[in-house]
Design an enzyme around this catalytic site. Structure first.
Site, PDB file in Angstrom:
ATOM      1  CG  ASP A   1      -1.623   1.157   1.647  1.00  0.00           C
ATOM      2  OD1 ASP A   1      -2.440   1.882   0.502  1.00  0.00           O
ATOM      3  OD2 ASP A   1      -1.477   1.614   2.698  1.00  0.00           O
TER       4      ASP A   1
ATOM      5  CG  ASP B   1      -1.541   7.762   0.548  1.00  0.00           C
ATOM      6  OD1 ASP B   1      -1.537   8.910   0.604  1.00  0.00           O
ATOM      7  OD2 ASP B   1      -2.055   7.193  -0.453  1.00  0.00           O
TER       8      ASP B   1
HETATM    9  O1  M1P Z   1      -4.537   5.055  -0.171  1.00  0.00           O
HETATM   10  C1  M1P Z   1      -5.174   5.328   0.866  1.00  0.00           C
HETATM   11  C2  M1P Z   1      -6.546   6.234   0.364  1.00  0.00           C
HETATM   12  O2  M1P Z   1      -5.637   7.586   0.270  1.00  0.00           O
HETATM   13  C3  M1P Z   1      -6.652   8.616   0.143  1.00  0.00           C
HETATM   14  O3  M1P Z   1      -7.354   8.593   1.246  1.00  0.00           O
HETATM   15  P1  M1P Z   1      -7.516  10.053   2.244  1.00  0.00           P
HETATM   16  O4  M1P Z   1      -7.526  11.388   1.166  1.00  0.00           O
HETATM   17  O5  M1P Z   1      -8.919   9.742   2.786  1.00  0.00           O
HETATM   18  O6  M1P Z   1      -6.390  10.153   2.959  1.00  0.00           O
HETATM   19  C4  M1P Z   1      -7.613   8.267  -1.114  1.00  0.00           C
HETATM   20  O7  M1P Z   1      -6.671   8.482  -2.217  1.00  0.00           O
HETATM   21  C5  M1P Z   1      -8.235   6.830  -0.863  1.00  0.00           C
HETATM   22  O8  M1P Z   1      -8.710   6.576  -2.302  1.00  0.00           O
HETATM   23  C6  M1P Z   1      -7.162   5.704  -0.656  1.00  0.00           C
HETATM   24  O9  M1P Z   1      -7.850   4.528  -0.556  1.00  0.00           O
END
Ligand code: M1P
Length: 233
Positions: A7, A9
């Site tokens: 993953d 983020d």
């Molecule tokens: O990759 C995790 C998530 O990152 C973003 O989420 P948020 O803006 O809530 O932090 C989005 O791009 C989401 O689609 C993605 O799953």
């Protein structure tokens, strides 16, 4: 052979932020070591390609054996689009989402409640243009009030063919049932090891983590750095 799946983020970067330069060097070298051993490395993120590119940079992006964007609904290999899903939200669902955003009691709202991506949509009652400060404040409030979880439950009852996964800090990912990150596992023919920060029930890493041969729930890139060192390095 092992397929290592990451993953982005919260796992390789802080949410929505660029990768730490030191970790980027470490991770790039680690990927080369893995590939020299005949294993493969993939990114599996809910984000779209432009965002992932700004976060990890082009060299790291191209180094991967593949990058699954939009929760596996789009695949790029060395920057070339290999496939993408054509699914898009209905006008009815779009209206329901806008009503939910309008009714949210959160006071400090931003723009862009819905982001439509190939094969999925991302919904945020605060809005995708929220600043890092607005994000943090909303995430704390959401954690206390469970706004996103409650909305996801209500929407799941109304749209039983769709899946609503609370991902990231401020939003919810939407796609047809099963078209979440776990669809990536259908492409993997060998042992899979997944790394993610949202592997708990309801998180957007849950299904892929529990479908993989092994998974590591991590709390940020520092923990990822520590754990991958136990495989190579
Ligand atoms: O990759 C995790 C998530 O990152 C973003 O989420 P948020 O803006 O809530 O932090 C989005 O791009 C989401 O689609 C993605 O799953």
């Amino acid at each position: 052979m092992t397929h290592f799946l990451f993953d982005v983020d919260g796992t390789l970067t802080n949410p929505r932020e660029p990768i730490n330069p030191e970790f980027s060097k470490f991770f790039g070298k680690w990927v080369v070591d893995v590939q020299s051993n005949g294993d493969e490395v993939f990114l599996v993120t809910g984000s779209d390609k432009p965002k992932t590119l700004t976060q990890v940079g082009s060299p790291l992006y191209r180094l991967m054996n593949g990058v699954y964007q939009n929760c596996g609904n789009q695949l790029f290999i060395r920057n070339s689009l290999i496939y993408q899903s054509k699914w898009a939200i209905s006008a009815h669902l779009r209206l329901d989402l806008l009503i939910l955003a309008e009714r949210s009691p959160w006071f400090n709202k931003a723009e862009q409640k819905i982001e439509e991506r190939a094969g999925m949509a991302n919904f945020s009652t605060i809005g995708r243009t929220a600043t890092p400060e607005q994000r943090k404040a909303y995430a704390l409030w959401d954690n206390a009030t469970k706004e996103r979880e409650q909305n996801a439950e209500w929407l799941s009852l109304r749209y039983p063919k769709l899946q609503f996964d609370v991902g990231g800090e401020i939003s919810t990912d939407i796609y047809p049932k099963g078209k979440d990150k776990s669809q990536v596992l259908n492409h993997m023919k060998e042992k899979t090891v997944f790394f993610g920060d949202k592997c708990e029930q309801g998180g957007n890493d849950h299904t892929i983590a529990h479908g993989a041969d092994k998974f590591h729930q991590v709390n940020g890139w520092k923990e990822t750095m520590f754990v991958i060192g136990s495989y190579y390095g």
